[in-house]
Scaffold this active site. Structure first.
Site, mmCIF file in Angstrom:
data_model
loop_
_atom_site.group_PDB
_atom_site.id
_atom_site.type_symbol
_atom_site.label_atom_id
_atom_site.label_comp_id
_atom_site.label_asym_id
_atom_site.label_seq_id
_atom_site.Cartn_x
_atom_site.Cartn_y
_atom_site.Cartn_z
ATOM 1 N N PRO A 104 0.813 -1.214 0.000
ATOM 2 C CA PRO A 104 0.000 0.000 0.000
ATOM 3 C C PRO A 104 0.851 1.271 0.000
ATOM 4 C CG PRO A 104 -0.369 -1.305 2.006
ATOM 5 C CD PRO A 104 0.614 -2.038 1.183
ATOM 6 N N LYS A 109 8.241 2.378 0.506
ATOM 7 C CA LYS A 109 8.882 1.755 -0.658
ATOM 8 C C LYS A 109 9.942 2.689 -1.257
ATOM 9 C CE LYS A 109 4.835 0.968 -2.585
ATOM 10 N NZ LYS A 109 4.011 1.394 -1.449
ATOM 11 N N HIS A 329 -25.866 9.723 20.257
ATOM 12 C CA HIS A 329 -25.480 8.697 19.297
ATOM 13 C C HIS A 329 -24.086 8.136 19.609
ATOM 14 C CE1 HIS A 329 -25.269 7.167 15.002
ATOM 15 N NE2 HIS A 329 -23.986 7.233 15.297
ATOM 16 N N GLU A 330 -23.146 9.039 19.787
ATOM 17 C CA GLU A 330 -21.767 8.591 20.045
ATOM 18 C C GLU A 330 -21.667 7.863 21.384
ATOM 19 O OE1 GLU A 330 -19.782 8.543 17.690
ATOM 20 O OE2 GLU A 330 -20.864 9.923 16.377
ATOM 21 N N HIS A 333 -22.464 4.262 20.888
ATOM 22 C CA HIS A 333 -21.305 3.490 20.420
ATOM 23 C C HIS A 333 -20.347 3.219 21.581
ATOM 24 C CE1 HIS A 333 -22.162 3.746 16.165
ATOM 25 N NE2 HIS A 333 -22.021 5.067 16.093
HETATM 26 P P1 ADP Z 1 5.738 4.682 -0.473
HETATM 27 O O1 ADP Z 1 6.819 4.874 -1.475
HETATM 28 O O2 ADP Z 1 5.586 3.266 -0.003
HETATM 29 O O3 ADP Z 1 4.440 5.275 -0.898
HETATM 30 P P2 ADP Z 1 7.319 6.518 0.990
HETATM 31 O O4 ADP Z 1 8.610 5.819 1.117
HETATM 32 O O5 ADP Z 1 7.186 7.522 -0.117
HETATM 33 O O6 ADP Z 1 6.158 5.465 0.842
HETATM 34 O O7 ADP Z 1 6.965 7.172 2.386
HETATM 35 C C1 ADP Z 1 6.559 8.500 2.502
HETATM 36 C C2 ADP Z 1 7.043 9.071 3.823
HETATM 37 O O8 ADP Z 1 6.425 8.396 4.918
HETATM 38 C C3 ADP Z 1 8.523 8.893 4.050
HETATM 39 O O9 ADP Z 1 9.227 9.961 3.530
HETATM 40 C C4 ADP Z 1 8.631 8.819 5.568
HETATM 41 O O10 ADP Z 1 8.632 10.100 6.146
HETATM 42 C C5 ADP Z 1 7.358 8.146 5.964
HETATM 43 N N1 ADP Z 1 7.504 6.696 6.094
HETATM 44 C C6 ADP Z 1 6.831 5.764 5.377
HETATM 45 N N2 ADP Z 1 7.159 4.523 5.767
HETATM 46 C C7 ADP Z 1 8.081 4.655 6.731
HETATM 47 C C8 ADP Z 1 8.823 3.714 7.531
HETATM 48 N N3 ADP Z 1 8.662 2.378 7.393
HETATM 49 N N4 ADP Z 1 9.692 4.213 8.444
HETATM 50 C C9 ADP Z 1 9.852 5.545 8.601
HETATM 51 N N5 ADP Z 1 9.185 6.472 7.883
HETATM 52 C C10 ADP Z 1 8.303 6.047 6.962
HETATM 53 ZN ZN ZN Z 2 -22.343 6.331 14.428
#
Ligand code: ADP
Ligand code: ZN
Ligand code: MG
Length: 502
Positions: A104, A109, A329-330, A333
């Site tokens: 996701p 990544k 309502h809340e 829950h």
């Molecule tokens: P993706 O490429 O999977 O969409 P990114 O590497 O672009 O995710 O992540 C975006 C930002 O979110 C990073 O620059 C960092 O700040 C934060 N982040 C995401 N995953 C991590 C992780 N596992 N550890 C530390 N920071 C993270």
């Molecule tokens: Zn509700």
């Protein structure tokens, strides 16, 4: 270095002249002009823009990536192909050319690809699949060629013998060929495959392509063949330990107030990606800034979680009457949530955020991957409790429960399709829609009855507490639990409330 030396000599001469009694002002003026010119010249030592940018980036290391231990280990193992290329060559092993990171958005990544470049001492170039897609046929393929050419040039310039090319959203160009009406995608993909096939171990610089996608199932099988992206690494949402690890990394060097409990925040942020955690930490710091505080407190983190989850507070101003109803309502829950799983209500908030007018935040006990029938039923109870509290209190329902019903139906569907319902094991594919519907309705009706009876004893006491929720806008779990324990469920009049704390 030469510059510093010259500067030193210059200053020494000026001081010497000053000591001798020579008027040094004109000299100083000349020096200033010369210095300014020098600086300007220096600026213009140009490196082509795009390439320079890549090198100016902060070098990411694997230590800065939290909660992806398995993915990190797999990636590092794969990268050893690059680090020990001589041995690989000697053994005649086919080199690894492509690694596919799947998972996701926001799970790190891109970070991993950057860390891979640091780890292998390679130059790093990034592009996104969408950048290759253009109106004009041939442009995408041209850009792919360019990218590989730039990677080689950059490696040469930096004196490195390897380059990592990161292609985000590979599915945009790498979806099954012949599926889109647009020939452009096919040409781009073909070019990418051609480039990858042309790479070899003997080539210097060596190029490794790392691609990322959330839809590996969409990719053209040709991409996944040996010699192309033949290594897939899953980068999933972090579990609780992972979130804690990420929070620790992200808050390092930030002024946290005493009593900030990162473990608690990790527990409350079930389902958050790394990017969402990053947004959360940033939001909390912004709240501190807005309030003129030097340190970030637990409450600020709590508000920041709300904001990341539910969106910015909206300008909508519900009437007093609506607010009261939302509070009732809340509370419905919250009461059922607390009866089912004591200690799980984090707080109840009546503040329009995103699409919701109010919400109850629950603390998940721990991350869950399996649910029993009972747990699913309990979740249905919690979802239905909002509208049932309204019904018990006002004698009617409102439109505010649409989302709750959707959630409850979804849960009921899960019960049926997982073979946990009355009708037993089913084959989801061949289950007639009408049978599924009937069973879902049966489950919901049954749980509705159960939930109503669970709530009934609290119906009278709700009014006063709802008023307090409206006044305070947000009530913490502990205060709510104190009230809940004080309610007499024997049908007697509710006890007087303790005075609300400011
Ligand atoms: P993706 O490429 O999977 O969409 P990114 O590497 O672009 O995710 O992540 C975006 C930002 O979110 C990073 O620059 C960092 O700040 C934060 N982040 C995401 N995953 C991590 C992780 N596992 N550890 C530390 N920071 C993270
Ligand atoms: Zn509700
Ligand atoms: Mg990314």
């Amino acid at each position: 270095m030469i510059r510093e030396a010259l500067l030193g000599i210059g200053i020494a001469v000026v001081i010497f002249l000053a000591v001798l009694g020579v008027n040094i002002l004109p000299l100083l003026f000349l020096a200033a002009v010369a210095g300014t010119l020098w600086l300007l010249m220096d600026r213009r030592q140009v490196v082509p823009a795009g390439i320079r940018d890549n090198q100016m980036q902060h070098r990411v290391s694997f230590d800065e990536i939290g909660g992806q231990e398995t993915a990190k280990r797999e990636l590092m193992e794969a990268l050893d192909f690059l680090r020990y290329r001589d041995r690989i060559k000697a053994l005649g092993i086919r080199p690894l050319k492509g690694i596919l990171l799947t998972g996701p958005p926001g799970t790190g990544k891109t970070l991993m690809a950057k860390a891979a470049a640091t780890y292998t001492d390679s130059v790093f170039l990034a592009a996104s699949g969408s950048e290759f897609v253009e109106m004009y046929v041939g442009v995408g393929a041209q850009r792919v060629r360019d990218l590989f050419r730039r990677a080689r040039a950059l490696a040469k310039r930096e004196n490195k013998d390897s380059a990592i090319i990161f292609i985000d959203e590979i599915d945009v160009v790498g979806a099954r060929r012949g599926q889109h009406s647009h020939q452009e995608y096919d040409q781009t993909l073909n070019q990418l495959l051609t480039e990858m096939d042309g790479m070899s171990t003997t080539q210097s610089p060596f190029i490794l392509v790392i691609a990322a996608t959330n839809r590996p199932d969409m990719l053209d099988p040709a991409l996944l063949r040996p010699g192309r992206f033949d290594r897939q690494i899953r980068v999933d949402l972090p579990d609780k330990e992972g979130r804690l690890h990420i929070l620790r990394i992200l808050t390092k060097g930030k002024p946290l107030a005493e009593g900030v409990d990162l473990e608690h925040i990790a527990r409350e942020t079930y389902g958050f990606s790394g990017a969402q955690l990053e947004a959360l930490v940033n939001e909390a710091a912004i709240i501190a800034l807005r309030q003129g505080e030097q340190e970030i407190t637990q409450t600020m983190f709590r508000d920041a979680v709300d904001k990341v989850l539910m969106g910015e507070r909206t300008g909508r101003k519900p009437t007093e009457e609506e607010l009261q109803r939302v509070a009732v309502h809340e509370l419905g829950h919250a009461i059922i949530s607390e009866l089912m799983r004591p200690g799980t209500v984090s707080h109840i908030t009546i503040a329009p955020r995103g699409k919701a007018l109010g919400f109850v935040r629950q603390i998940p006990e721990h991350d869950r991957y399996l649910y029993t029938l009972e747990q699913l039923q309990q979740q249905i109870n919690v979802a239905l409790a909002g509208c049932l509290a309204e019904e018990l209190h006002y004698g009617n329902r409102s439109t505010g429960a649409q989302n709750d019903f959707m959630q409850a139906s979804q849960l009921a569907r899960t019960i049926v399709t997982c073979g946990l319902s009355r009708i037993g094991i089913v084959d989801e594919e061949h289950l007639p829609e009408s049978v599924l519907d009937a069973e879902v309705r049966h489950i919901l009706a049954e749980q509705e009855k159960i939930t109503r009876e669970l709530l009934r004893p609290y119906a009278r006491a709700i009014e006063a507490f709802a008023q307090r929720v409206v006044e305070q806008e947000s009530i913490g779990g502990d205060e709510f639990r104190r009230w809940l324990r004080s309610v007499r469920t024997d049908g007697q009049a509710a006890p007087a409330l303790e005075p609300a704390c400011p």
